[in-house]
Write an enzyme that holds these catalytic residues in place. Structure first.
Site, PDB file in Angstrom:
ATOM      1  CB  SER A  52      -0.957   0.017   1.192  1.00 17.47           C
ATOM      2  OG  SER A  52      -2.044  -0.847   0.947  1.00 17.47           O
ATOM      3  CE  LYS A  55      -4.278   1.576  -0.968  1.00 19.57           C
ATOM      4  NZ  LYS A  55      -4.518   0.600   0.082  1.00 19.57           N
ATOM      5  CB  SER A 107      -4.379   1.607   3.767  1.00 15.27           C
ATOM      6  OG  SER A 107      -3.542   1.176   2.715  1.00 15.27           O
TER       7      SER A 107
END
Length: 353
Positions: A52, A55, A107
């Site tokens: 993640s 991101k 997230s």
């Protein structure tokens, strides 16, 4: 023939040397956000799954390519999302900026694909934007195939060096900086209210922490990007596969802050250069660099004048640390300003002639 001029510059100097730390981690880089100086690295160019921390790129691409207060409606893209979510409902309306908080603090994969679909027009188009941005930033070892970091079907790869390069760029955006430094955020959509706490625990554990992004999948294992500031020194750390990464990052930050200070080496406002001729010369940027006390005596500077009259760049200022170039700054010739009346006078004089 080129002219070499030794220049006396304003130096501001400090104490030194990051102490050795037992780094039980597969890959890591500790880097100054503003100058790019790397204080410590281990396997920083190894390509790895990034989970993640993907991101970070999703967020900055969205921030730079959209109106943040537009209302965005979630669609079919959220129906197949799993893992971390903010639990959007189908056809739920939310302000884009709020979705970005859900993206970075929790997230949220559902927030991520909603953002990507809205900003890019489609998720594949948004992923193309992500890869174009990576290329623009010189992230040579980074490839994105989705905006979430989920790696069961498609996979995103990067390195500790590239993640820190990306974060350093994004951190200079005030919206991004505000989002990643937020501990708790509350908002509401057209259907319900939300309260999100930041999954990045370093914000609670370390008082100098300023942000970052967590990441985990079974394939990627733990990935962590964090930032911290002390006075005017801003540092980012990117690490892979360390189960005690918050503690490790904190120790490394303290080591840097205890040994380095950010010094103004070149001040554009006080820059003066004495050379033959009447040209007024100036530089457009100041230059600061983190140094230790032992390094302060090793800073030297040199100016290399350029005789190309066709260019407004008249030379270059080089800054050296221990005989290695750490910065090259363009030196410009100041163009004379001509008043409106002088221009009219010049035109009439040509007509009379």
């Amino acid at each position: 023939m080129k002219k070499i001029v030794v220049l006396s510059l304003l130096l501001i100097i400090l104490p030194t040397m990051v102490n050795a730390v037992n780094l039980n981690t597969e890959s890591i880089v500790v880097q100054d956000i503003n100058s790019g100086r790397i204080f410590y690295s281990k396997n920083m160019d190894d390509k790895r799954l990034i989970a993640s921390t993907t991101k970070i790129m999703t967020a900055i691409v969205a921030i730079e390519n959209s109106e943040l207060y537009n209302i965005v409606k979630s669609g079919d893209e959220i129906l197949t999302m799993y893992g971390s979510n903010i639990y959007l409902e189908y056809n739920e309306n939310m302000v884009l900026l709020d979705l970005l908080y859900g993206l970075m603090l929790r997230s949220g994969n559902d927030a991520t694909v909603t953002i990507a679909n809205y900003v890019g027009g489609s998720i594949p188009s948004f992923v193309k934007m992500m890869n174009e941005k990576a290329k623009e930033l010189g992230m040579e070892d980074t490839t994105y195939n989705n905006p979430t970091g989920l790696d069961d079907d498609t996979k995103n790869y990067s390195t500790a060096r590239d993640l820190s390069k990306l974060y350093s760029y994004a951190y200079k955006n005030n919206i991004f900086k505000m989002i990643v430094g937020t501990k708790i955020y509350t908002t509401k959509s057209d259907k319900k209210s939300y309260e999100w706490s930041n999954k990045n625990k370093i914000l609670k554990l370390y008082d100098k922490a300023t942000g970052g992004k967590t990441g985990y999948t079974p394939l990627a294992k733990r990935v962590l990007v964090t930032s911290a500031s002390n006075k005017d020194l801003d540092v980012v750390i990117s690490s892979f596969n360390n189960i005690y990464d918050y503690d490790l990052h904190t120790k490394l930050y303290e080591d840097v802050f205890n040994n380095y200070r950010n010094y103004l080496i070149v001040n554009k406002d006080t820059f003066k250069l004495e050379v033959d001729g009447s040209d007024k010369l100036y530089i457009k940027e100041s230059f600061s660099y983190p140094l230790t006390s032992k390094e302060k005596e090793k800073i030297t500077t040199k100016i290399d004048m350029n005789n190309d009259n066709k260019s407004n760049i008249k030379g270059y200022l080089y800054v050296y640390l221990d005989n290695e170039i750490i910065k090259k700054i363009d030196i410009y010739k100041q163009e004379e300003k001509t008043s409106f009346f002088d221009k009219i006078k010049k035109i009439f004089s040509k007509i009379i002639d």
